[in-house]
Motif scaffolding. Structure first.
Motif, mmCIF file in Angstrom:
data_model
loop_
_atom_site.group_PDB
_atom_site.id
_atom_site.type_symbol
_atom_site.label_atom_id
_atom_site.label_comp_id
_atom_site.label_asym_id
_atom_site.label_seq_id
_atom_site.Cartn_x
_atom_site.Cartn_y
_atom_site.Cartn_z
ATOM 1 N N ASP A 199 0.825 -1.143 -0.088
ATOM 2 C CA ASP A 199 0.157 0.000 0.096
ATOM 3 C C ASP A 199 1.109 1.178 -0.070
ATOM 4 O O ASP A 199 0.126 2.209 -0.115
ATOM 5 C CB ASP A 199 -1.095 0.005 1.405
ATOM 6 N N THR A 200 2.225 1.092 0.105
ATOM 7 C CA THR A 200 2.999 2.289 0.272
ATOM 8 C C THR A 200 3.228 2.906 -1.050
ATOM 9 O O THR A 200 3.146 2.272 -2.155
ATOM 10 C CB THR A 200 4.336 1.823 0.674
ATOM 11 N N VAL A 201 3.093 4.363 -0.948
ATOM 12 C CA VAL A 201 3.489 5.329 -2.385
ATOM 13 C C VAL A 201 4.678 5.934 -1.821
ATOM 14 O O VAL A 201 4.465 6.836 -0.728
ATOM 15 C CB VAL A 201 2.348 6.235 -2.377
ATOM 16 N N TYR A 202 5.862 5.861 -2.332
ATOM 17 C CA TYR A 202 7.048 6.305 -1.944
ATOM 18 C C TYR A 202 7.600 7.472 -2.815
ATOM 19 O O TYR A 202 7.448 7.307 -4.368
ATOM 20 C CB TYR A 202 8.178 5.431 -1.988
ATOM 21 N N LEU A 203 7.720 8.609 -2.339
ATOM 22 C CA LEU A 203 8.300 9.621 -3.280
ATOM 23 C C LEU A 203 9.612 9.935 -3.348
ATOM 24 O O LEU A 203 10.257 9.957 -2.381
ATOM 25 C CB LEU A 203 7.658 11.079 -2.812
ATOM 26 N N SER A 204 10.341 9.832 -4.434
ATOM 27 C CA SER A 204 11.519 10.026 -4.476
ATOM 28 C C SER A 204 12.331 11.409 -5.198
ATOM 29 O O SER A 204 12.044 11.163 -6.589
ATOM 30 C CB SER A 204 12.479 8.780 -5.262
#
Length: 512
Positions: A199-204
Motif C-alpha cells: 500500500d506504500t506510495v514512495y516519493l523519490s
C-alpha cells in the motif's frame, strides 16, 4: 520479495510513476522488460559477477535495468550523470563494465565517454538515438518474457569519491540466493522499520544514481509499493506531488527541508501533506532548528538514519526519541557502534573518536584498492569498519556526529572530497599552494571554498578567481567547483608539511 511476485497478482498496478508527466510502468511491464533484458545480458555473454554500468537521468528505465541486473547475478554501477566525460570513463573502466546503458538525454556525454572507452563493445541507449549505441527496446524485443531458469541475485556497486582524487567502487559480496528469495538488508529494513507494504506510495526526489534513492526505490518495489520519481527536486512541486499522489513515505536530505521551509507560509499551507506517514532524512547532518521546524510542520513523522554507501552499519532515530536527544542520529540498528581513539582503543561514552561499526563479517571492500579497504578496518578487529566519521555515544547508546575525519564536504547531501579539487588546482600555473574546505551554507549545509596562495607573477583578485574556476570547470563536475575563492599567502602547515584545515575553517567560516 521482488517485483515479479506482484506482476503475477497485480500486473496493472503502477510500479513507478514519473511525477511530472504521470508516465507509468506497471509491475507487469517491469517484469516483462527486465526479463527480456536479462536474456540479452546472457546472450552477449554476461555471467554472474560481471558488471554493467548505467548513465541516465531520472528515468523509469532505471528500474527495468536494475532488476534485469539483479536477476542475472550482475553488479550494477549507476554513474553520476553530472560528472565529466573523463570522470565517467574512469568509472566505466575501473568497474570493468561489460556493457554500458545510457539515456539519450545524455547523448553528448555518452558519445564523449565512448571515445574514451574504446574497449567497451556493448553499448545500449534508450529514449532516442545515440551514435554508436544500439537501441535498447529494439534489441530486447526479440527475447521471450519467460524468466531464465537460473536467476542469481546481483548487487549494486556504487562509487564514493576517494580522498586521493579517484572515486572508489564499494563492492559487496554477491548474495548466495535467487532473486525471489528473501534476505536483502534494505528491503527487510524498509518493511520492519518504516512499515513499507504493497500500500506504500514512495516519493523519490533525489537522483537515482545515489545509493539511498536507488536502494529504497528498489526495496519499495520489492514489497509491492509504488514509487513516484521526480525528475529533479523542486520545493513546491514536491509538496504538490505529495498531495496529488497521496504519498505515504518519502526520503529527503536536509537541504530539501531548508528549501521547503523557505517557501512562503501561504504556499506551504495550501498543500495537503497529511498522507505522509514516514519522512526519512539522511545523507548529511540536519541542523537542529531545521528539524524542529519540520516536525512542527509535518508532525512526528520524521525518521533519521545514519549510514553510508558502504552500508557497513546503520543508526536510526524516530521523532519522539530525537526530541528527547536533539542532535542525535540514533542508536544502532545494523551492526554495533564503537568509538575509538587514534590507536584503536575504545573510549568512554561522551568522548569523541572515530566511529566504527562491528559486523560478523567484512561487509564490503573497495574495488581494486586493498589498501583503502585495509585503512577502513580497525587495527585489531578486521570486521569493525569506519568511513571516516567522528562522533561520540551518550550513556544511552545514542550516536552524535561531530566532524568528518577527512574534512569531507557535504553540500546538499552530496559528498565532495577536497583532495580531488586540490589536485586539479595544483595544475594551474598561478597556484603555488591551495586548500579546499567546506564552509557553512544556510541552504546547502556546506559550500566549497578554495583558498589559494597565488604565484608571485599573478594578481590575486576577482579576475584570477574567475580564471581558476573556469579552469576547474573543464576538469571537474560542476558541483565540485568552488563557489568561492579566497587568496592567502599564509596557508597554515605543520613543520612536516601537513595542512591544518581546522585553522582555515575557523578563519573563513561564518555562522549559518
Amino acid at each position: 520479495m521482488y517485483p515479479g511476485a506482484y506482476a503475477r497478482t497485480t500486473p496493472n498496478k503502477p510500479a513507478v510513476i514519473m511525477a511530472e508527466t504521470g508516465e507509468t510502468v506497471t509491475f507487469g511491464e517491469l517484469e516483462t522488460r527486465s526479463i527480456r533484458l536479462a536474456h540479452h545480458f546472457a546472450a552477449i555473454g554476461l555471467r554472474r559477477g560481471d558488471h554493467v554500468a548505467l548513465l541516465t537521468d531520472n528515468n523509469p528505465k532505471v528500474f527495468e535495468i536494475y532488476w534485469a541486473a539483479m536477476r542475472s547475478g550482475l553488479y550494477l554501477t549507476a554513474v553520476n550523470r553530472h560528472l565529466t566525460a573523463d570522470e565517467v570513463a574512469y568509472i566505466v573502466d575501473d568497474c570493468g563494465a561489460a556493457a554500458l546503458l545510457v539515456s539519450a538525454t545524455l547523448g553528448d556525454l555518452a558519445v564523449a565517454v565512448a571515445e574514451r572507452t574504446p574497449g567497451l563493445t556493448h553499448r545500449l541507449a534508450f529514449g532516442g538515438e545515440v551514435a554508436g549505441h544500439v537501441d535498447l527496446d529494439t534489441v530486447t524485443a526479440q527475447y521471450p518474457d519467460t524468466p531464465p531458469a537460473d536467476q542469481p541475485r546481483g548487487a549494486d556497486m556504487l562509487y564514493s569519491s576517494g580522498t586521493t582524487g579517484r572515486p572508489k567502487g564499494i563492492k559487496p559480496d554477491l548474495p548466495n540466493r535467487q532473486i525471489d528469495e528473501p534476505g536483502d538488508t534494505m528491503t527487510e529494513m524498509n518493511a520492519r522499520v518504516w512499515g513499507v507494504t504493497s500500500d506504500t506510495v514512495y516519493l523519490s526526489p533525489a537522483p537515482l544514481y545515489h545509493a539511498a534513492p536507488l536502494r529504497t526505490c528498489a526495496s519499495v518495489q520489492a514489497l509491492g509499493g509504488t514509487v513516484v520519481v521526480m525528475g529533479r527536486f523542486d520545493a513546491e512541486k514536491a509538496l504538490e506531488y505529495i498531495e496529488r499522489y497521496r504519498v505515504t513515505y518519502a526520503q529527503w536530505v536536509p537541504t530539501m527541508f531548508v528549501r521547503m521551509l523557505k517557501l512562503p507560509a501561504e504556499t506551504r499551507a495550501k498543500y495537503d501533506v497529511s498522507s505522509l506517514q514516514v519522512a526519512v532524512h539522511a545523507a548529511a547532518p540536519c541542523p537542529v532548528d531545521v528539524k524542529r521546524a519540520m516536525i512542527e510542520w509535518w508532525g512526528p513523522v520524521l525518521s533519521e538514519y545514519y549510514s553510508s554507501t558502504e552500508l557497513n552499519g546503520m543508526t536510526m532515530v524516530d521523532t519522539p526519541e530525537w526530541l528527547d536527544h536533539p542532535g542525535t542520529v540514533g542508536r544502532a540498528v545494523l551492526g554495533v557502534v564503537h568509538i575509538c581513539d587514534d590507536d584503536g582503543n575504545e573510549v568512554p561514552s561522551g568522548t569523541v573518536g572515530s566511529v566504527y561499526f562491528e559486523r560478523d563479517v567484512l561487509p564490503f571492500h573497495y574495488h581494486n584498492d586493498p589498501e583503502k579497504t585495509a585503512s577502513a578496518q580497525h587495527p585489531a578487529h578486521p570486521t569493525w569498519t569506519t568511513t571516516g566519521d567522528v562522533g561520540y555515544l551518550d550513556e544511552g547508546g545514542y550516536l552524535f556526529l561531530t566532524d568528518r575525519a577527512t574534512f569531507m564536504i557535504i553540500s546538499g547531501g552530496v559528498n565532495i572530497y577536497p583532495q580531488e579539487i586540490e589536485n586539479c588546482l595544483a595544475l594551474h600555473p598561478a597556484v603555488i599552494d591551495c586548500a579546499v574546505i567546506g564552509i557553512p551554507d544556510p541552504e546547502m549545509g556546506e559550500s566549497v571554498l578554495a583558498v589559494i596562495h597565488a604565484a608571485p607573477d599573478a594578481t590575486p583578485g576577482p579576475e584570477l578567481a574567475e580564471e581558476i574556476t573556469d579552469f576547474l570547470r573543464g576538469t571537474l563536475a560542476r558541483y565540485k567547483v568552488p563557489r568561492r575563492v579566497e587568496f592567502s599567502a599564509d596557508l597554515p602547515r605543520t613543520p612536516t608539511g601537513k595542512l591544518v584545515k581546522r585553522t582555515l575553517k575557523d578563519r573563513y567560516s561564518i555562522a549559518v
